[in-house]
Design a protein around this motif. Sequence first.
Motif, PDB file in Angstrom:
ATOM      1  N   TYR A 151       0.828  -1.211   0.000  1.00  0.00           N
ATOM      2  CA  TYR A 151       0.000   0.000   0.000  1.00  0.00           C
ATOM      3  C   TYR A 151       0.861   1.258   0.000  1.00  0.00           C
ATOM      4  N   GLN A 152       1.999   1.188   0.666  1.00  0.00           N
ATOM      5  CA  GLN A 152       2.910   2.339   0.680  1.00  0.00           C
ATOM      6  C   GLN A 152       3.577   2.532  -0.682  1.00  0.00           C
ATOM      7  N   VAL A 153       3.856   1.414  -1.370  1.00  0.00           N
ATOM      8  CA  VAL A 153       4.387   1.503  -2.727  1.00  0.00           C
ATOM      9  C   VAL A 153       3.364   2.151  -3.651  1.00  0.00           C
ATOM     10  N   GLU A 154       2.120   1.736  -3.529  1.00  0.00           N
ATOM     11  CA  GLU A 154       1.061   2.313  -4.365  1.00  0.00           C
ATOM     12  C   GLU A 154       0.929   3.814  -4.120  1.00  0.00           C
ATOM     13  N   ALA A 155       0.958   4.225  -2.846  1.00  0.00           N
ATOM     14  CA  ALA A 155       0.835   5.653  -2.515  1.00  0.00           C
ATOM     15  C   ALA A 155       2.004   6.443  -3.091  1.00  0.00           C
ATOM     16  N   LEU A 156       3.202   5.885  -3.017  1.00  0.00           N
ATOM     17  CA  LEU A 156       4.385   6.550  -3.573  1.00  0.00           C
ATOM     18  C   LEU A 156       4.238   6.751  -5.078  1.00  0.00           C
ATOM     19  N   MET A 157       3.841   5.692  -5.768  1.00  0.00           N
ATOM     20  CA  MET A 157       3.731   5.768  -7.229  1.00  0.00           C
ATOM     21  C   MET A 157       2.657   6.766  -7.659  1.00  0.00           C
ATOM     22  N   LYS A 158       1.522   6.773  -6.985  1.00  0.00           N
ATOM     23  CA  LYS A 158       0.449   7.715  -7.323  1.00  0.00           C
ATOM     24  C   LYS A 158       0.887   9.153  -7.095  1.00  0.00           C
ATOM     25  N   ALA A 159       1.546   9.396  -5.967  1.00  0.00           N
ATOM     26  CA  ALA A 159       1.988  10.758  -5.650  1.00  0.00           C
ATOM     27  C   ALA A 159       3.014  11.249  -6.665  1.00  0.00           C
TER      28      ALA A 159
END
Length: 721
Positions: A598-606
Amino acid sequence: MRPEILAPVGSMEALNAALAAGCDAVYFGLPSFGARAFANNFDLETTKEVIERCHLCGVKVYITMNTILYEDEMEDAYNMAKMVHLFGVDALIIQDLGFIHLLHHRLPNLVLHASTQLSVSNPYQIEQLKKLGVQRVVLARECTKEEIQACVDTGIEVEVFVHGALCICYSGQCYFSSVHYGRSGNRGMCAQPCRMKYSLYEDGNKVDTHGDYVLSPKDLSLIDEVNTLADMGVCSLKIEGRMKSAPYVYESVSQVKKVLENMERSHLDEQNLRVTFNREYTVGHMYGACGKELMNSKTCNHQGIEIGRVVKVNKNKICIQLSQDLHQNDGIRFERENLGCHVNFMYDKKQKLISFMPKNNTVLIEGPVGVHVGSIVRKTMDSELNKTIEEKIRTSNRQSIVNAVVSCSAVGKPMVMEVYNDSTKISVSTEIDSVHALKRATDEETLNKQFSKTKDSWASFDRIEYHLGKDIYFPISVMNQLRRDALEKMKKACLKQEMLVENEYHYVPQKSKTSFDLFEINSMNQKVDDSSCYVSEVLNNENVINKSNITGVDGFVNAHLGKGKIVDSLNISNSYGVAAILEMGYESCVLSDECDKYQVEALMKAFLNRYHFDAPVYKTLYQKRRLMTMKHCPVNTALKDGKRVGCGLCHSHRYELEGLDGKRVFLLGDKDCHMRLYDVNIMDEIENRKEYESYGIKHFRFVFTDENQEEVKTAFKAYNR
């Protein structure tokens, strides 16, 4: 120029001790984002008060915000940094490259120090960090004297640890606690697995390690070498210990100061420091300590000082032959049994209750059950020393030194007092004018007497220059009020902050050109085809791309900030961290294993939302997690001399460490003999590939350590399915 003495402050008591002992700067953490989550960190209100108090007595304040940060924490961390910047903090000590990048672009006047958690050890790494606005680097504790000098020669401010605990792993490169105990050292919650007991196995057979604490180093002590560091140009001498006692802080600071002032430490000084905390001492990597010179394999706890030996035991009554004085309320430990107690009740030979027994006598105490005759007794807390230190702290009043010019030209004129120091100057006047003196005129002697009444003030006068007319007179109360008004106005002037400079964030990174997956291997039989990109820290082969290790800079892939195109192992955990990597000239980076899905997903989206292209990152899909990267080798220490020269044992045998909980790790050195500890369990996320691709991740990383060729082929087959 004399370097500053930088003291650890984990409590208000420790702050008082540091100031009383004569520190030049202090460092401490906030309730969040600090690498000592379990320290008694100050809240924001207290932090403001501490900064003001320290600044008024000429002491700098550095705040540690040195954990890695996830995407959803960046705004809160930024706002906290902005707040302490408004308070006037002298610098922030930071590990996270993304946080450094963000603060550099948004708060240009905030001074940034690179934490030792960034494991910096050479000039190239420093030159890269300069691109992010870093003004000081806290060097890795693994640095030799020559490496320290090379880093100083870059012209950046260099800070070096001179006393306190050592991490056996390069700081920021330890995932042992995170993987095995769910408590991340990079998030300030280390469970200290390095201080636990382990058995060493060679090819399945237990090896004698001459002690169970094979990962537990002695404490560093370079106090007697601080003038050498000063001569080298080191600007800050750092003492470790934000979770240690006020007596420890007082003794360590005062003794560093004593040596810097060219006075020799006495045997009593050394004893006093040891009794506040020690795991035995080493001069560390600066002077090439290794093996048994570096490690304390017998115990991992506070050693204190030896004060005697048990000569008789009757249930809980223990008779000790003393080699040092013993006082009631001292803390002691029985070495053989690892049992401790406070000396609440002690008796002489006649069974008379006493409060003190001098050395070279026997004493009877009430202690824990289970102590045996012959056990060495160690003093781990000296009650009389603590009382002495407490009194020194209580009676200390750390003040700023200011100068003044006092003038009153003639009768009928007010008295004017100008107060100044190197950076600030103010002026105040009496509310009434002078009158003609009927008896004794107001002269320098009278004024000096009143102006010296600064015992309870934040400042005292070093030099006062007088310009007084004839026969002037002021009441005593007016002189005292003038002194109070002048110091209060000077105080406000000294604490006045410059207007905050805050910029909008406008950084625009360049798109990356990286276009291949990475397969890291440790042996050539793990190279199973010719179409993939293989990299290695160990192999020298023209068909394998070189990956430089934690101290190297010449690989195409770098385990630190080297000359290559891809950065690995620096805990990139937010979108600003990826931007920082690009700002330094790299093409891509490996995401931190500390990030969950989930933290990887948030990083990529940001990253996509801010920069309008997908973050050029690698996600590791398969590996046995690397837990530590060390300059120490438990294998060489147990089986040879600990010097790690011409060894190669770890490449010809399989070595494992097993903890008391049954968990195992295996050991494998790189070509420069950095010992690496790996988890025996596989982290396999190959099945999540499509999900990661949906986030915008285009390339992946595999790490093969002890896998045979068939196991590598199986992983390839699953990946290409």
